[in-house]
Every structure is written in structure tokens, then in C-alpha cells.
Scaffold this active site. Sequence first.
Site, short mmCIF file in Angstrom:
data_model
loop_
_atom_site.label_atom_id
_atom_site.label_comp_id
_atom_site.label_asym_id
_atom_site.label_seq_id
_atom_site.Cartn_x
_atom_site.Cartn_y
_atom_site.Cartn_z
N ALA A 1 57.93 138.83 23.57
CA ALA A 1 56.85 140.23 23.07
C ALA A 1 55.71 139.95 24.01
O ALA A 1 55.18 141.20 22.97
CB ALA A 1 57.22 140.59 21.53
N ALA A 2 54.86 139.19 24.62
CA ALA A 2 53.56 139.48 24.84
C ALA A 2 53.45 140.63 25.54
O ALA A 2 52.43 141.79 25.72
CB ALA A 2 53.16 137.95 25.69
N GLY A 3 54.60 140.72 26.41
CA GLY A 3 54.10 141.63 27.09
C GLY A 3 54.25 143.45 26.49
O GLY A 3 53.84 143.92 27.03
N ASP A 4 55.07 143.41 25.42
CA ASP A 4 55.50 144.28 24.91
C ASP A 4 54.55 144.45 23.86
O ASP A 4 53.78 146.37 23.89
CB ASP A 4 56.40 143.97 23.57
CG ASP A 4 58.05 143.41 24.62
OD1 ASP A 4 58.08 144.55 26.10
OD2 ASP A 4 59.05 143.08 24.03
N ASN B 1 67.19 145.24 19.97
CA ASN B 1 67.79 144.19 19.46
C ASN B 1 67.71 143.45 18.42
O ASN B 1 66.90 143.09 17.76
CB ASN B 1 67.30 143.90 21.01
CG ASN B 1 68.06 144.37 22.26
OD1 ASN B 1 68.86 144.51 22.49
ND2 ASN B 1 66.62 143.66 23.19
N GLY C 1 50.53 136.28 32.72
CA GLY C 1 50.39 135.97 31.36
C GLY C 1 49.25 135.06 31.36
O GLY C 1 48.19 135.37 31.77
#
Length: 309
Positions: free
Chosen positions: A250-253, A12, A223
Site C-alpha cells: 500500500a505504499a504505492g496506494d 479486498n 520505491g
Amino acid sequence: MKPRITVVGSVNMDLVFRTPRMPAVGETMHGHEFRQIPGGKGANQAVAAARQGADVAFVGAVGNDGFGAFSRNCLANEGIELSHLAIVDGVATGVAGILVDDAGNNSIVLAAGANATVSTMQIEAASASIAAASLLLCQLETPLESVVRAIEIARQHGVQVVLNPAPAQDLSNALLNQVNYLIVNETEAAQLSGVAVTDQGSAETASQKLLQRGVGTVLLTMGEHGVLITESSGSQYIPAVKVKVVDTTAAGDTFVGAFAVGIANGLSVFNASCEAQFAAALTVTQLGAQTSIPHRADVLEFMSASKAA
Ligand code: RIB
């Protein structure tokens, strides 16, 4: 030897507005600034894995347009192998409209565009790339049938599978049964387990339900409340690394990409998760998706500084 990771996923262009607070319905308000930043869960996870030292191949699609060319260039600059990144005529590159408030919270709306064209045929064409990997990484911003096919190919060739089922949608037990590592946040865990995740107790109950549905290992990322790892032998909790939050995008990514590299390098689930926590914590200290994903050296320095403190 570098581990080889194949990512099937989305690309994206993120259109990011920094704003003092989220606008109310019907309200027009002034924001602080606008930025155009490369993103997409698949591309972000691929970048995170590459920056942690893996050889990464990417399977996905962009439109034949400026956003597509820019995104493709960014991935190429990371050394990511792009022979299965299709350039599709007549469809726009995926776009994410992102609002980030002063507390670092975000709201995201997606227009899938070319991501929606990733077909099972394209996955078949990339089967050698999947089979040659030590690990396959998927999310759900590309059509589910293509993710299902990629996972089948991986398992047929003994390739480990990490699935980050985001954005959340219902999945069959047959699919979950093929997933070695399922990485979910509270919303995704609730959707797939039927248990609302509000605290550590409910996180454990939800994770147990996901194991019963066939998943090998569940990592529930919460988180600032840390990560819960659940395997058949029991659960382990890792607290979050405390940092000043600028933007959680994008922390999860980053967690997913870094965890995948740790596992592909032979780390234990616990140690791979600890390293991934540090990588994700660094991500939230910067604005944007691919602009904020740290390199290996930064993660190692941050880890040793945190241990010394
Ligand atoms: O996980 C963050 C990502 O979600 C953003 O980069 C955006 O593109 C959406 O896919």
C-alpha cells in the site's frame, strides 16, 4: 473547502502472512504470524485520500459476506461516502493473499470476486458523483470497461483524471489520452511503454514514450529509488525518503491517494509528489494496507522533522 475525490476501484480483504522469506515452489514452511487486514487498491487509495483531508466518494462492490461487511465498515469509519458501493449477492468479496518477508518485500495473489462485477451500468448510476468531483481516481482491479466509462464521464465534465494502471495491463492510446496523471511503477511503465525500466535513464525513456501515447503527466514511482515526474517541459527526479522498511504493501496506494489530494488542493505536481513521498514512506514503516496509511497530521509532523534533521 475540502477537495472532493471520487474513487472507482476495488475492495479486498488482505490475508497477510509474515514469513522469514518467500517459500520455494513445493515448499511448506512456518511463517511468523497471520493477519486479516482491509485492503484493495481502490479502497486503500480512497482511505489515503480521506486521511489526507479530502471528501471521498467510493464506487465499487463487495460480496454479501463477512469480509464485505467488515471492509464496508472500515471505509464508513473513514467518512467515505458509500452510496455507490454495491453489496452483491452470490459473489464473495475480493481477497488478496499476501506474503510479506523479513525484508518487507511482498507477493500478492488476487481473487477479484465482487470487484469483477463493477459494470458500466453501475458507473452510469454513479455519474453524478464522478461529475461533482474535482478529481477521479482509478486503478485496474475492476473491469477495464467500467474504468474507461468512468474516465469518459469525468472528462466530459472537466474532472481531472488520475490513473494508477495496477495490476498492469495493455491500454489503448485513446484511454491514455484522457489521463491527466498516470502513476506507474517500473513494471507498469515497462508494460505500457515497451521499455524495461532498470535505471533513471530508462525510466526517462519509458516516461517519454507514455507522454507520446497521450498521457498528460507521468509519475514513475521506483520505491527506494524515488519518483520521476515527466511532463512535456521535461523530467524532475525526487529521491525517496529513507525509513526502516517493515512492509511495502500500500505504499504505492498511499502515494496515489496523497498525490491526488495535493493536486486537488492546487499544489504543483512537484510539491504534491514530495508530500505523497513522505506519506508513502510512513506507510512502509507499518505492517498491512489500511493499517499503515498515515493521517495528515502524521505526514506534516514527519515532513517538518525531516526538514529539521
Ligand atoms: O496495493 C496493495 C493492495 O493490492 C493490497 O491491499 C491488496 O488488496 C491488493 O489489491
